[in-house]
Design a protein around this motif. Structure first.
Motif, PDB file in Angstrom:
ATOM      1  N   ASP A 197     -14.850 -16.223   9.653  1.00  0.00           N
ATOM      2  CA  ASP A 197     -13.716 -14.931  10.335  1.00  0.00           C
ATOM      3  C   ASP A 197     -12.992 -14.769   9.338  1.00  0.00           C
ATOM      4  OD1 ASP A 197     -14.009 -16.765  12.674  1.00  0.00           O
ATOM      5  OD2 ASP A 197     -12.432 -17.765  11.815  1.00  0.00           O
ATOM      6  N   GLU A 198     -12.934 -15.022   7.925  1.00  0.00           N
ATOM      7  CA  GLU A 198     -11.940 -14.635   6.466  1.00  0.00           C
ATOM      8  C   GLU A 198     -12.667 -13.380   6.423  1.00  0.00           C
ATOM      9  OE1 GLU A 198      -9.769 -18.625   4.267  1.00  0.00           O
ATOM     10  OE2 GLU A 198     -11.428 -17.825   3.818  1.00  0.00           O
ATOM     11  N   TYR A 199     -14.126 -13.582   6.787  1.00  0.00           N
ATOM     12  CA  TYR A 199     -14.992 -12.611   5.689  1.00  0.00           C
ATOM     13  C   TYR A 199     -14.612 -11.318   7.446  1.00  0.00           C
ATOM     14  CZ  TYR A 199     -19.549  -9.678   5.658  1.00  0.00           C
ATOM     15  OH  TYR A 199     -20.273  -8.785   5.498  1.00  0.00           O
ATOM     16  N   LEU A 200     -14.541 -11.880   8.656  1.00  0.00           N
ATOM     17  CA  LEU A 200     -14.371 -10.377   9.333  1.00  0.00           C
ATOM     18  C   LEU A 200     -13.082  -9.887   9.167  1.00  0.00           C
ATOM     19  CD1 LEU A 200     -14.704  -9.317  12.027  1.00  0.00           C
ATOM     20  CD2 LEU A 200     -13.926 -11.063  13.226  1.00  0.00           C
ATOM     21  N   GLU A 201     -12.426 -10.178   8.888  1.00  0.00           N
ATOM     22  CA  GLU A 201     -10.424 -10.058   8.699  1.00  0.00           C
ATOM     23  C   GLU A 201     -10.380  -9.201   7.636  1.00  0.00           C
ATOM     24  OE1 GLU A 201      -8.077  -9.631  10.548  1.00  0.00           O
ATOM     25  OE2 GLU A 201      -8.742 -10.830  11.724  1.00  0.00           O
ATOM     26  N   ASN A 202     -11.484  -9.292   6.806  1.00  0.00           N
ATOM     27  CA  ASN A 202     -11.842  -8.617   4.938  1.00  0.00           C
ATOM     28  C   ASN A 202     -12.031  -7.327   5.949  1.00  0.00           C
ATOM     29  OD1 ASN A 202     -10.384 -10.585   3.454  1.00  0.00           O
ATOM     30  ND2 ASN A 202     -12.425 -12.075   3.174  1.00  0.00           N
ATOM     31  N   SER A 203     -13.740  -7.677   6.896  1.00  0.00           N
ATOM     32  CA  SER A 203     -14.129  -6.870   6.323  1.00  0.00           C
ATOM     33  C   SER A 203     -13.031  -5.041   7.765  1.00  0.00           C
ATOM     34  CB  SER A 203     -15.216  -6.184   7.133  1.00  0.00           C
ATOM     35  OG  SER A 203     -16.342  -7.488   6.668  1.00  0.00           O
ATOM     36  N   LEU A 204     -11.802  -6.001   8.363  1.00  0.00           N
ATOM     37  CA  LEU A 204     -11.460  -4.963   8.657  1.00  0.00           C
ATOM     38  C   LEU A 204     -10.552  -4.284   8.371  1.00  0.00           C
ATOM     39  CD1 LEU A 204     -11.605  -6.858  12.717  1.00  0.00           C
ATOM     40  CD2 LEU A 204     -13.105  -4.995  11.766  1.00  0.00           C
TER      41      LEU A 204
END
Length: 472
Positions: A197-204
């Motif tokens: 989830d943190e990976y997704l947030e960083n990617s966004l």
């Protein structure tokens, strides 16, 4: 939907025929039998990325949605599989597997955009499936999300500013889950482990700047952040050696990568535990018939060259359900009156009291089955119908009373008329005997119960006089 209901296999819900989307009426009708709230999970992604495999796992099966084993897109249109929800009692699980996006054989991005938009509109959980990491290429492939405002209208008559207002869409849009297949990176940032989830947030995260390149970079990220407040990410290792992947659905569990098996189990647990029932604006819970109505409304709009409008879909659904609610209410009223009313009633008040009691129950039935009755249009229609029913019952009551009184007078007074015809009273003292007999018969008439509203003495005297004249 009865607890034993289960579609044995998926069926095509929306067919893609030469680039034209058409609802399969037989499959859509399956939804009409599902009365429970529906949890709708739709999966979208590039073709040949393993979408169907995940959907089969959500169904608890190894086979079902077609996996295919070539570089061609295997699923065409949107396929549906309905079943009792394994974790939510009195709910149905509706799985929607979509045609792979970006199929070179199709050569029509517009068709892909409509499939993407329909998956968003119909689902309560929207799964976007892709291969590898979230890089700029992955974001570019997700350009469909940037086209949503051009493909969907929230309101039937938006003002010039509303197209930019994501709040109009958020109330309708599903939760967003990004599944990353064959993920090979270590989940870490700045040397520290992070969650998917943190990976997704960083990617966004957005970049600062107003140049064209920065705007192109930010656009899909901004759309995902605005349209989908609830976001989740899952990563999956490669399930098995490449040469075995063409037979993935035939592989035994022990032949799959253990980490992949665990990741799939985590994904299924989350989706089945956290996915909510589909709702509409105003918190209206969607069941099978409502989902069927949404499918027909959206696809018909696309087929007619219009944009699917979420507000119009709700209004169309409201009209259908409110008309049905009026019919249910009238049917309940008719049933109650048929069971309890015996014509003629002793008094008009008896009829009116029974009407009011049945009318009250009918309105309760309507209120239970209606929704979004703007300005109480359909409740007023129900009121007009019930008022017409009342007038008709009053007319029937008058006629039943009149007919009964006429028949009763004929039966009671007929012997007296025969005596008059035969001259029985044509003698001295005959008038006294006639009057005495007449009064006795009148008393007998008055003692008969339930003659109804036409039993009054004036009406009775007219009838007796009329029969008397006819007998002469």
């Amino acid at each position: 939907m009865a607890s034993e209901f289960h579609m044995p296999a998926p069926e095509c819900l929306i067919e893609n025929i030469n680039g034209r989307l058409v609802v399969n009426p037989r499959t859509a009708q399956i939804l009409s039998a599902i009365r429970q709230p529906v949890v709708v999970v739709a999966i979208v992604g590039l073709y040949r990325t393993g979408k169907s495999y995940l959907m089969n796992k959500l169904a608890g099966k190894n086979k079902g949605f077609s996996l295919g084993s070539t570089v061609q897109s295997h699923t065409k249109g949107i396929w549906m599989w309905c079943m009792p929800h394994p974790k939510k009692p009195d709910h149905a699980l509706v799985l929607l597997d979509t045609e792979g996006l970006g199929d070179v054989e199709k050569g029509d991005n517009q068709n892909d955009s409509w499939i993407f938009a329909l998956a968003v509109l119909l689902s309560s959980t929207f799964v976007y499936n892709s291969i590898g990491t979230i890089n700029q290429q992955a974001m570019d492939q997700l350009h469909y999300v940037t086209e949503l405002t051009g493909r969907i209208r929230a309101k039937s008559s938006p003002d010039k500013h509303e197209v930019q207002d994501s709040a109009n869409f958020v109330g309708f849009f599903p939760d967003f889950v990004w599944t990353l297949r064959d993920f090979s990176l270590e989940l870490e940032a700045d040397g520290q482990p992070i969650t998917a989830d943190e990976y997704l947030e960083n990617s966004l995260k957005l970049k600062q700047g107003n140049d064209k390149k920065t705007k192109n970079f930010n656009e899909p990220r901004l759309c995902i952040r605005k349209f989908f407040p609830e976001k989740k990410c899952f990563i999956f290792d490669r399930p098995a050696h490449r040469k075995y992947l063409i037979h993935l659905e035939q592989l035994q569990e022990e032949d799959l990568n253990p980490e992949f098996r665990e990741q799939v189990a985590d994904f299924c647990f989350y989706i089945l535990s956290h996915s909510k029932a589909k709702t509409l604006s105003g918190g209206i819970t969607v069941n099978g018939p409502r989902l069927e109505s949404l499918v027909l409304t959206y696809v018909n709009a696309i087929s007619s060259g219009d944009l699917p409008c979420m507000e119009n879909a709700v209004l169309a659904l409201a009209e259908t359900e409110n008309l049905a609610a009026v019919q249910k209410a009238i049917a309940h009223y008719d049933q109650q009156m048929d069971q309890k009313l015996k014509l003629p009633t002793e008094t008009l008040q008896e009829l009116l009291d029974l009407h009011r009691a049945s009318e009250k129950e009918a309105i309760e039935v309507f209120m239970k089955n209606s929704f979004k009755d703007v300005d109480q249009v359909f409740q007023k229609k129900l009121g007009d119908k019930l008022e017409a029913k009342r007038h008709e019952f009053c007319r029937q009551n008058m006629k039943a009373s009149s007919d009964y009184c006429m028949a009763l007078i004929h039966d009671i007074f007929h012997p007296l008329y025969e005596d008059v015809k035969q001259g029985t009273f044509s003698k001295p003292g005959g008038y006294y005997l006639f009057t005495k007999k007449m009064n006795e018969l009148k008393d007998k008439y008055h003692q008969v119960p339930r003659k109804g509203v036409q039993m009054g003495r004036k009406g009775e005297n007219r009838r007796v006089k009329g029969l008397w004249i006819n007998s002469l």
